[in-house]
Scaffold this motif. Sequence first.
Motif, PDB file in Angstrom:
ATOM      1  N   GLY A 180       0.818  -1.211   0.000  1.00 48.04           N
ATOM      2  CA  GLY A 180       0.000   0.000   0.000  1.00 48.04           C
ATOM      3  C   GLY A 180       0.853   1.263   0.000  1.00 48.04           C
ATOM      4  N   LEU A 181       1.918   1.270   0.807  1.00 50.45           N
ATOM      5  CA  LEU A 181       2.818   2.425   0.821  1.00 50.45           C
ATOM      6  C   LEU A 181       3.493   2.625  -0.531  1.00 50.45           C
ATOM      7  CD1 LEU A 181       4.574   2.233   4.302  1.00 50.45           C
ATOM      8  CD2 LEU A 181       2.963   3.957   3.497  1.00 50.45           C
ATOM      9  N   ALA A 182       3.862   1.535  -1.185  1.00 44.77           N
ATOM     10  CA  ALA A 182       4.489   1.639  -2.506  1.00 44.77           C
ATOM     11  C   ALA A 182       3.505   2.218  -3.524  1.00 44.77           C
ATOM     12  CB  ALA A 182       5.001   0.284  -2.969  1.00 44.77           C
ATOM     13  N   LEU A 183       2.263   1.760  -3.487  1.00 50.63           N
ATOM     14  CA  LEU A 183       1.250   2.285  -4.405  1.00 50.63           C
ATOM     15  C   LEU A 183       0.979   3.765  -4.142  1.00 50.63           C
ATOM     16  CD1 LEU A 183      -1.418  -0.564  -4.566  1.00 50.63           C
ATOM     17  CD2 LEU A 183       0.267   0.052  -6.295  1.00 50.63           C
ATOM     18  N   ILE A 184       0.837   4.114  -2.879  1.00 54.87           N
ATOM     19  CA  ILE A 184       0.592   5.516  -2.533  1.00 54.87           C
ATOM     20  C   ILE A 184       1.786   6.370  -2.930  1.00 54.87           C
ATOM     21  CG2 ILE A 184       0.292   7.117  -0.596  1.00 54.87           C
ATOM     22  CD1 ILE A 184      -1.376   4.838   0.739  1.00 54.87           C
ATOM     23  N   GLY A 185       2.988   5.876  -2.645  1.00 53.91           N
ATOM     24  CA  GLY A 185       4.194   6.611  -3.024  1.00 53.91           C
ATOM     25  C   GLY A 185       4.289   6.824  -4.522  1.00 53.91           C
ATOM     26  N   ALA A 186       3.964   5.788  -5.297  1.00 51.06           N
ATOM     27  CA  ALA A 186       4.010   5.905  -6.756  1.00 51.06           C
ATOM     28  C   ALA A 186       3.005   6.940  -7.249  1.00 51.06           C
ATOM     29  CB  ALA A 186       3.754   4.553  -7.408  1.00 51.06           C
ATOM     30  N   TRP A 187       1.809   6.945  -6.647  1.00 53.91           N
ATOM     31  CA  TRP A 187       0.804   7.914  -7.073  1.00 53.91           C
ATOM     32  C   TRP A 187       1.217   9.333  -6.698  1.00 53.91           C
ATOM     33  CZ3 TRP A 187      -2.294  11.714  -5.138  1.00 53.91           C
ATOM     34  CH2 TRP A 187      -3.248  12.212  -6.025  1.00 53.91           C
ATOM     35  N   VAL A 188       1.751   9.517  -5.503  1.00 48.87           N
ATOM     36  CA  VAL A 188       2.146  10.849  -5.054  1.00 48.87           C
ATOM     37  C   VAL A 188       3.302  11.377  -5.908  1.00 48.87           C
ATOM     38  CG1 VAL A 188       3.103  12.155  -3.099  1.00 48.87           C
ATOM     39  CG2 VAL A 188       1.255  10.548  -2.723  1.00 48.87           C
ATOM     40  N   VAL A 189       4.252  10.510  -6.286  1.00 46.44           N
ATOM     41  CA  VAL A 189       5.346  10.931  -7.170  1.00 46.44           C
ATOM     42  C   VAL A 189       4.782  11.373  -8.523  1.00 46.44           C
ATOM     43  CG1 VAL A 189       7.291  10.067  -8.537  1.00 46.44           C
ATOM     44  CG2 VAL A 189       7.208   9.629  -6.094  1.00 46.44           C
ATOM     45  N   THR A 190       3.893  10.582  -9.080  1.00 44.78           N
ATOM     46  CA  THR A 190       3.300  10.923 -10.373  1.00 44.78           C
ATOM     47  C   THR A 190       2.510  12.229 -10.288  1.00 44.78           C
ATOM     48  OG1 THR A 190       3.108   8.580 -10.894  1.00 44.78           O
ATOM     49  CG2 THR A 190       1.814  10.098 -12.242  1.00 44.78           C
ATOM     50  N   SER A 191       1.716  12.369  -9.244  1.00 46.01           N
ATOM     51  CA  SER A 191       0.927  13.578  -9.070  1.00 46.01           C
ATOM     52  C   SER A 191       1.830  14.805  -8.896  1.00 46.01           C
ATOM     53  CB  SER A 191       0.009  13.423  -7.852  1.00 46.01           C
ATOM     54  OG  SER A 191      -0.727  14.589  -7.623  1.00 46.01           O
ATOM     55  N   GLY A 192       2.895  14.661  -8.129  1.00 41.31           N
ATOM     56  CA  GLY A 192       3.825  15.766  -7.935  1.00 41.31           C
ATOM     57  C   GLY A 192       4.528  16.151  -9.216  1.00 41.31           C
ATOM     58  N   ALA A 193       4.927  15.154  -9.994  1.00 39.16           N
ATOM     59  CA  ALA A 193       5.596  15.444 -11.265  1.00 39.16           C
ATOM     60  C   ALA A 193       4.649  16.154 -12.229  1.00 39.16           C
ATOM     61  CB  ALA A 193       6.116  14.146 -11.884  1.00 39.16           C
ATOM     62  N   VAL A 194       3.407  15.710 -12.276  1.00 34.39           N
ATOM     63  CA  VAL A 194       2.412  16.364 -13.141  1.00 34.39           C
ATOM     64  C   VAL A 194       2.154  17.789 -12.660  1.00 34.39           C
ATOM     65  CG1 VAL A 194      -0.030  16.333 -13.812  1.00 34.39           C
ATOM     66  CG2 VAL A 194       1.336  14.259 -13.987  1.00 34.39           C
ATOM     67  N   GLU A 195       2.046  17.968 -11.350  1.00 27.23           N
ATOM     68  CA  GLU A 195       1.832  19.304 -10.783  1.00 27.23           C
ATOM     69  C   GLU A 195       2.985  20.242 -11.133  1.00 27.23           C
ATOM     70  OE1 GLU A 195      -0.117  22.269  -8.677  1.00 27.23           O
ATOM     71  OE2 GLU A 195      -0.859  20.237  -8.944  1.00 27.23           O
ATOM     72  N   LEU A 196       4.209  19.747 -10.993  1.00 28.17           N
ATOM     73  CA  LEU A 196       5.371  20.569 -11.344  1.00 28.17           C
ATOM     74  C   LEU A 196       5.407  20.882 -12.837  1.00 28.17           C
ATOM     75  CD1 LEU A 196       8.291  19.196  -9.170  1.00 28.17           C
ATOM     76  CD2 LEU A 196       7.297  21.476  -9.131  1.00 28.17           C
ATOM     77  N   PHE A 197       5.092  19.908 -13.649  1.00 28.29           N
ATOM     78  CA  PHE A 197       5.104  20.103 -15.096  1.00 28.29           C
ATOM     79  C   PHE A 197       4.091  21.175 -15.512  1.00 28.29           C
ATOM     80  CE2 PHE A 197       3.474  18.848 -19.339  1.00 28.29           C
ATOM     81  CZ  PHE A 197       4.628  19.066 -20.080  1.00 28.29           C
ATOM     82  N   VAL A 198       2.859  21.027 -15.041  1.00 27.11           N
ATOM     83  CA  VAL A 198       1.801  21.971 -15.424  1.00 27.11           C
ATOM     84  C   VAL A 198       2.070  23.353 -14.829  1.00 27.11           C
ATOM     85  CG1 VAL A 198      -0.665  22.483 -15.184  1.00 27.11           C
ATOM     86  CG2 VAL A 198       0.075  20.183 -15.801  1.00 27.11           C
ATOM     87  N   SER A 199       2.419  23.404 -13.542  1.00 28.58           N
ATOM     88  CA  SER A 199       2.698  24.694 -12.912  1.00 28.58           C
ATOM     89  C   SER A 199       3.938  25.346 -13.518  1.00 28.58           C
ATOM     90  CB  SER A 199       2.886  24.522 -11.405  1.00 28.58           C
ATOM     91  OG  SER A 199       1.704  24.056 -10.813  1.00 28.58           O
ATOM     92  N   GLY A 200       4.922  24.538 -13.857  1.00 33.66           N
ATOM     93  CA  GLY A 200       6.116  25.073 -14.511  1.00 33.66           C
ATOM     94  C   GLY A 200       5.805  25.668 -15.869  1.00 33.66           C
ATOM     95  N   MET A 201       4.950  24.982 -16.627  1.00 29.21           N
ATOM     96  CA  MET A 201       4.545  25.538 -17.925  1.00 29.21           C
ATOM     97  C   MET A 201       3.775  26.844 -17.744  1.00 29.21           C
ATOM     98  SD  MET A 201       3.403  22.610 -20.641  1.00 29.21           S
ATOM     99  CE  MET A 201       1.903  22.284 -19.785  1.00 29.21           C
ATOM    100  N   GLU A 202       2.891  26.864 -16.740  1.00 26.68           N
ATOM    101  CA  GLU A 202       2.120  28.087 -16.505  1.00 26.68           C
ATOM    102  C   GLU A 202       3.038  29.231 -16.075  1.00 26.68           C
ATOM    103  OE1 GLU A 202      -1.661  29.775 -13.932  1.00 26.68           O
ATOM    104  OE2 GLU A 202      -1.231  27.625 -13.907  1.00 26.68           O
ATOM    105  N   ALA A 203       3.985  28.935 -15.196  1.00 24.81           N
ATOM    106  CA  ALA A 203       4.931  29.972 -14.760  1.00 24.81           C
ATOM    107  C   ALA A 203       5.758  30.464 -15.939  1.00 24.81           C
ATOM    108  CB  ALA A 203       5.840  29.427 -13.662  1.00 24.81           C
ATOM    109  N   SER A 204       6.226  29.545 -16.767  1.00 25.79           N
ATOM    110  CA  SER A 204       6.994  29.926 -17.944  1.00 25.79           C
ATOM    111  C   SER A 204       6.153  30.788 -18.884  1.00 25.79           C
ATOM    112  CB  SER A 204       7.483  28.678 -18.677  1.00 25.79           C
ATOM    113  OG  SER A 204       8.124  29.019 -19.877  1.00 25.79           O
ATOM    114  N   GLY A 205       4.904  30.420 -19.062  1.00 22.54           N
ATOM    115  CA  GLY A 205       4.014  31.192 -19.924  1.00 22.54           C
ATOM    116  C   GLY A 205       3.805  32.608 -19.414  1.00 22.54           C
ATOM    117  N   ARG A 206       3.683  32.736 -18.094  1.00 22.39           N
ATOM    118  CA  ARG A 206       3.480  34.073 -17.520  1.00 22.39           C
ATOM    119  C   ARG A 206       4.752  34.913 -17.575  1.00 22.39           C
ATOM    120  NH1 ARG A 206      -1.125  34.853 -13.930  1.00 22.39           N
ATOM    121  NH2 ARG A 206      -2.437  33.008 -14.054  1.00 22.39           N
TER     122      ARG A 206
END
Length: 119
Positions: A41-67
Amino acid sequence: MVLPINLVLSLIFGVGQLAIGVALLAYALRYKRWRALRTFGLALIGAWVVTSGAVELFVSGMEASGRLTGAPTPTVFTFWRGRADTLLFTVTALLAVLALAWPLALRIFARRGAGRSAG
């Protein structure tokens, strides 16, 4: 130009998600008791949190770059945001399937192991 506070907080949140997700995955991999539901369960949660964080950074980074620089264009941003959301949805679905399949796999392997030792 100054970035809005919600965008800065999104970037910080993404970094935090990555750090926590990597810590959970590292703990689960170090523990090495994959039959334990807690470890899996910890491995699954960790994998999801890593993926979610990477997506958050990617999208927020693109938005910051755009601004800040004007690139990427709104069309490109919308395209890649859709791809990022699709990736997160796909990983979430895959991890949910793994979470549901894990107890079944443990039972199958336990039966095979018991059948070998009895024979």
